[in-house]
Design an enzyme around this catalytic site. Structure first.
Site, short mmCIF file in Angstrom:
data_model
loop_
_atom_site.label_atom_id
_atom_site.label_comp_id
_atom_site.label_asym_id
_atom_site.label_seq_id
_atom_site.Cartn_x
_atom_site.Cartn_y
_atom_site.Cartn_z
N ASP A 71 -11.43 6.62 -4.24
CA ASP A 71 -10.66 6.66 -3.00
C ASP A 71 -9.22 6.25 -3.28
O ASP A 71 -8.95 5.47 -4.20
CB ASP A 71 -11.24 5.70 -1.97
CG ASP A 71 -12.64 6.10 -1.51
OD1 ASP A 71 -12.97 7.29 -1.63
OD2 ASP A 71 -13.39 5.22 -1.05
N LYS A 72 -8.30 6.76 -2.49
CA LYS A 72 -6.88 6.47 -2.68
C LYS A 72 -6.61 4.97 -2.81
O LYS A 72 -5.86 4.55 -3.70
CB LYS A 72 -6.07 7.04 -1.51
CG LYS A 72 -4.58 6.72 -1.56
CD LYS A 72 -3.86 7.27 -0.35
CE LYS A 72 -2.38 6.91 -0.38
NZ LYS A 72 -1.65 7.41 0.81
#
Length: 231
Positions: A71-72
Site C-alpha cells: 500500500d502507498k
C-alpha cells in the site's frame, strides 16, 4: 545479505537491499506508490526503478516486472523482477514465502499472541471487509504477537500467512484495534503516517533457487509513538 548494488541513478525514496541480474529488492518509504494509478504514474517505485535499470537511456530495452505491491502508506521490503521468467516464478511461489511485518495498533490487545482468519471481499469503493461466506471472499490469515505496549498503542510483530489486499489493516480494524494512522479503516489524530512496515521477507531466488532473507529495522517513528504515549 551481501549487497550487489550500483549506486548510480538510484532513485530517492527507495533504499536498495539487493540487486542481481534477476531481481531488485528495495526498502520503500511510506507515501510512495508501488505502481501507477489513474492519478499518479511517475511518483511510483515501478516508474523510478524502470528509469534506474535504463541507466538514463530512454531507448534501453531493460525493464522491470511487478511481482507484488505494498500500500502507498506502508513502508518496507518490495521485490521487482528484471525478467518475465523471474516474475512468473516469484508470483507462482509468493504464497509460500515468509513475510513479517511490524505494526503499531490502537489499544491494548487482550490476547498477546494469536491468529485472525476471515474471508475478505471488496466493495464498490475498493474497501475490503470480512464476509462469512467463503464463496464471496478470499481466505486471509494473519498471525500476530505483541512486542511492546503502552496505554494507547501496541507494537505487533505480524506474520502474513496470506497476501490479500489491505489484509492486516482490515483484520485489526475489525477486531477493534486499527493500525495507527489508518485513514481508511480507523484514524487516530496526531499520527503522522500509517504505522505498518514490511520488515522481513524470505524468498527462493528465481534462478539459483537458493533461499534468501531480507530484513529491515522497525521504523524509528513506531518506537517514538509508543514512547510518547507512556509519558
Amino acid at each position: 545479505m551481501t549487497k550487489k548494488v550500483s549506486t548510480k541513478h538510484q532513485p530517492r525514496g527507495l533504499s536498495f537491499l539487493y540487486e542481481d541480474r534477476d531481481i531488485i529488492v528495495v526498502d520503500k518509504v511510506s507515501g510512495l506508490l508501488s505502481m501507477g494509478s489513474a492519478r499518479e504514474r511517475e511518483k511510483t517505485a515501478y516508474f523510478l526503478l524502470t528509469n534506474y535499470v535504463k541507466k538514463g537511456n530512454p531507448k534501453s530495452r531493460n525493464r522491470i516486472f511487478i511481482v507484488h505491491r505494498l500500500d502507498k502508506d506502508t513502508s518496507g521490503i518490495l521485490v521487482f523482477a528484471k525478467t518475465e521468467k523471474a516474475k512468473v516464478f516469484l508470483q507462482g511461489e509468493w504464497q509460500n514465502f515468509h513475510k513479517k511485518y511490524y505494526a503499531v495498533v490502537e489499544g491494548v490487545l487482550p490476547e498477546k499472541e494469536g491468529m485472525i482468519s476471515s474471508y475478505l471481499a471488496e466493495n464498490s469503493i475498493h474497501r475490503m471487509y470480512s464476509v462469512k461466506d467463503p464463496e464471496k471472499g478470499k481466505l486471509a490469515k494473519t498471525g500476530y504477537k505483541v512486542i511492546r505496549e503502552s496505554k494507547r498503542f501496541s507494537l505487533l510483530e505480524i506474520e502474513l500467512l496470506t497476501g490479500r489486499k489491505n489484509q492486516i489493516r482490515v483484520h485489526f480494524a475489525e477486531n477493534g484495534h486499527p493500525v495507527a494512522g489508518d485513514k481508511m479503516y480507523g484514524e487516530k489524530a496526531g499520527v503522522k503516517r500509517l504505522a505498518l512496515h514490511a520488515a522481513s521477507l524470505c524468498i527462493q531466488h528465481p534462478h539459483s533457487k537458493k533461499e534468501m532473507t531480507f530484513t529491515t529495522n522497525i521504523p524509528g517513528y513506531f518506537n517514538k509513538l509508543l514512547h510518547y504515549q507512556t509519558k
